[in-house]
Design an enzyme around this catalytic site. Structure first.
Site, PDB file in Angstrom:
ATOM      1  N   ASP A  10       0.792  -1.103   0.100  1.00 31.97           N
ATOM      2  CA  ASP A  10      -0.013   0.039   0.023  1.00 31.97           C
ATOM      3  C   ASP A  10       1.020   1.235   0.091  1.00 31.97           C
ATOM      4  OD1 ASP A  10      -2.466   1.698   0.323  1.00 31.97           O
ATOM      5  OD2 ASP A  10      -1.773   1.748   2.312  1.00 31.97           O
ATOM      6  N   SER A  11       0.077   2.349  -0.184  1.00 29.89           N
ATOM      7  CA  SER A  11       1.006   3.669  -0.117  1.00 29.89           C
ATOM      8  C   SER A  11       1.580   4.022   1.427  1.00 29.89           C
ATOM      9  CB  SER A  11       0.310   4.909  -0.529  1.00 29.89           C
ATOM     10  OG  SER A  11      -1.042   4.833   0.126  1.00 29.89           O
ATOM     11  N   TYR A  42      -0.893   8.422  -2.766  1.00 27.89           N
ATOM     12  CA  TYR A  42      -1.134   8.102  -4.086  1.00 27.89           C
ATOM     13  C   TYR A  42      -2.339   8.819  -4.773  1.00 27.89           C
ATOM     14  CZ  TYR A  42       2.479   4.312  -3.935  1.00 27.89           C
ATOM     15  OH  TYR A  42       3.604   3.523  -3.836  1.00 27.89           O
ATOM     16  N   GLY A  43      -3.370   9.013  -3.905  1.00 25.75           N
ATOM     17  CA  GLY A  43      -4.527   9.468  -4.301  1.00 25.75           C
ATOM     18  C   GLY A  43      -4.490  10.649  -5.413  1.00 25.75           C
ATOM     19  N   CYS A  73      -4.440  -1.544  -1.954  1.00 25.18           N
ATOM     20  CA  CYS A  73      -4.471  -0.038  -2.004  1.00 25.18           C
ATOM     21  C   CYS A  73      -5.459  -0.033  -3.320  1.00 25.18           C
ATOM     22  CB  CYS A  73      -3.160   0.601  -2.502  1.00 25.18           C
ATOM     23  SG  CYS A  73      -3.311   2.315  -3.134  1.00 25.18           S
ATOM     24  N   ASN A  74      -6.597   0.840  -3.248  1.00 28.06           N
ATOM     25  CA  ASN A  74      -7.648   0.960  -4.200  1.00 28.06           C
ATOM     26  C   ASN A  74      -7.063   1.798  -5.368  1.00 28.06           C
ATOM     27  OD1 ASN A  74     -10.573  -0.101  -3.248  1.00 28.06           O
ATOM     28  ND2 ASN A  74      -9.272   0.575  -1.418  1.00 28.06           N
ATOM     29  N   THR A  75      -6.284   2.810  -5.013  1.00 28.25           N
ATOM     30  CA  THR A  75      -5.866   3.873  -6.091  1.00 28.25           C
ATOM     31  C   THR A  75      -4.697   2.874  -6.931  1.00 28.25           C
ATOM     32  OG1 THR A  75      -5.600   5.510  -4.165  1.00 28.25           O
ATOM     33  CG2 THR A  75      -4.757   5.922  -6.431  1.00 28.25           C
ATOM     34  N   GLU A 152      -3.405   8.521   8.586  1.00 22.30           N
ATOM     35  CA  GLU A 152      -2.237   8.387   8.598  1.00 22.30           C
ATOM     36  C   GLU A 152      -1.653   9.149  10.018  1.00 22.30           C
ATOM     37  OE1 GLU A 152       0.646   7.233   6.738  1.00 22.30           O
ATOM     38  OE2 GLU A 152      -0.793   6.175   5.170  1.00 22.30           O
ATOM     39  N   CYS A 184     -11.165   2.705  -0.202  1.00 24.70           N
ATOM     40  CA  CYS A 184      -9.673   3.393   0.336  1.00 24.70           C
ATOM     41  C   CYS A 184      -9.148   2.344   1.105  1.00 24.70           C
ATOM     42  CB  CYS A 184      -9.422   4.798   0.301  1.00 24.70           C
ATOM     43  SG  CYS A 184      -7.861   5.047   1.016  1.00 24.70           S
ATOM     44  N   THR A 185      -8.029   1.766   1.482  1.00 26.88           N
ATOM     45  CA  THR A 185      -7.897   0.821   2.628  1.00 26.88           C
ATOM     46  C   THR A 185      -7.434   1.752   3.846  1.00 26.88           C
ATOM     47  OG1 THR A 185      -5.675   0.687   1.666  1.00 26.88           O
ATOM     48  CG2 THR A 185      -7.401  -1.199   0.955  1.00 26.88           C
ATOM     49  N   HIS A 186      -7.292   2.947   3.794  1.00 28.49           N
ATOM     50  CA  HIS A 186      -6.980   3.930   4.766  1.00 28.49           C
ATOM     51  C   HIS A 186      -8.434   4.196   5.448  1.00 28.49           C
ATOM     52  CE1 HIS A 186      -3.035   4.862   3.221  1.00 28.49           C
ATOM     53  NE2 HIS A 186      -2.871   5.496   4.447  1.00 28.49           N
TER      54      HIS A 186
HETATM   55  N1  DGL Z   1      -4.788   3.290   0.929  1.00 30.45           N
HETATM   56  C1  DGL Z   1      -4.817   3.707  -0.516  1.00 30.45           C
HETATM   57  C2  DGL Z   1      -6.092   3.266  -1.144  1.00 30.45           C
HETATM   58  O1  DGL Z   1      -6.699   2.288  -0.947  1.00 30.45           O
HETATM   59  C3  DGL Z   1      -4.137   4.975  -0.821  1.00 30.45           C
HETATM   60  C4  DGL Z   1      -4.442   6.292  -0.326  1.00 30.45           C
HETATM   61  C5  DGL Z   1      -3.302   7.324  -0.804  1.00 30.45           C
HETATM   62  O2  DGL Z   1      -2.165   6.851  -0.843  1.00 30.45           O
HETATM   63  O3  DGL Z   1      -3.921   8.085  -1.278  1.00 30.45           O
HETATM   64  O4  DGL Z   1      -6.504   4.057  -2.247  1.00 30.45           O
END
Ligand code: DGL
Length: 268
Positions: A10-11, A42-43, A73-75, A152, A184-186
């Protein structure tokens, strides 16, 4: 690590929500996790940049002898899944399709909300995946870029987080959705305050469970207990990562290594 590990990236800390689920379901597997903390988020980044980072992350996990890669990571999943599947000699799983399936399973009205990073929402990956599975469904999307830094920071109980949730989600909830995909996994890190806002009538779907179900299909698992090893790598700020990770996972992280980026590859 004699046995080849499952590789997860993931990011940053978001993918730990996926790690946690995989660890629970595969207690005897070794797992290597990479969080690209030097380049999070990453978004907001461009498609090509996210693809480039994702290739580097996956190659690093291949160097660790991963037998399967989970893009937690979804992105990255929305941007780089087909590229990684073409490039790598091992199975690669993304979180979008499993999440879309789980959303349709959870929804009765087929009015589904999706929240994610700017990159994920811009890609329309969830809308396409949900519509491919059920053409009659209605998808309402909203990018929530501030959720990643709040997660974060570990600010799930902060007033600022509640205000931000209300600002982003109020217009979405007005569409009478009965299901909300945390795309988003966050975001599962903020599940409690999100639930407080959305209430009991809206089901929250997070892709951690869904992608782990998919992993079980590929890697059948019979062990109910075991002593699989964990190895964590980050590209920066290992202390901050360690603090948040210990809180999310409720374990003490013993193997956490910082790695440095090289040209297209990671160097130790
Ligand atoms: N956790 C990530 C996701 O699922 C990325 C979040 C990010 O880095 O912007 O999209």
């Amino acid at each position: 690590m004699a046995k080849k590990p499952i590789g997860i990236f993931d990011s940053g800390v978001g993918g730990l929500t996926v790690f946690k689920e995989i660890r629970n379901r595969f207690p005897n597997e070794n797992i290597v996790y990479f969080g690209d903390t030097a380049r999070v988020p990453y978004g907001p980044k461009s498609l090509n940049t996210v693809i480039e980072y994702s290739i580097q992350n996956a190659r690093f996990l291949m160097q660790q002898d991963a037998k399967i890669i989970v893009i937690a990571c979804n992105t990255s999943s929305a941007s780089a899944l087909p590229t990684l599947q073409k490039l790598l000699p091992v199975p690669v799983l993304g979180v979008i399709e499993p999440g879309a399936k789980a959303a349709l399973k959870a929804s009765k009205s087929k009015r589904i909300g999706v929240i994610g990073t700017e990159g994920t929402i811009r890609s329309q990956a969830y809308r396409k995946a949900i519509k491919t599975l059920d053409r009659t469904s209605l998808v309402f999307s909203k990018a929530c870029p501030l959720f990643v830094p709040l997660a974060e920071e570990g600010w799930e109980e902060h007033d600022v987080t509640q205000l931000t949730i209300a600002e982003y989600l109020a217009p979405l909830v007005q569409n009478n959705i009965d299901t909300l995909v945390l795309g988003c996994t966050h975001y599962p890190i903020l599940k409690v305050p999100i639930k407080q806002f959305t209430g009991d009538k809206i089901k929250l779907v997070d892709s951690a469970h869904a992608v782990t179900d998919k992993l079980v299909e590929i890697l059948p698992n019979k062990a109910k207990s075991g002593i699989g090893q964990n190895r964590f790598y980050v590209s920066d700020n290992e202390n901050k990562f360690n603090k948040i990770a210990s809180k999310i996972l409720n374990i003490e992280i013993t193997t956490l290594i910082k790695v440095k980026l090289g040209e297209g590859w990671f160097l130790n």
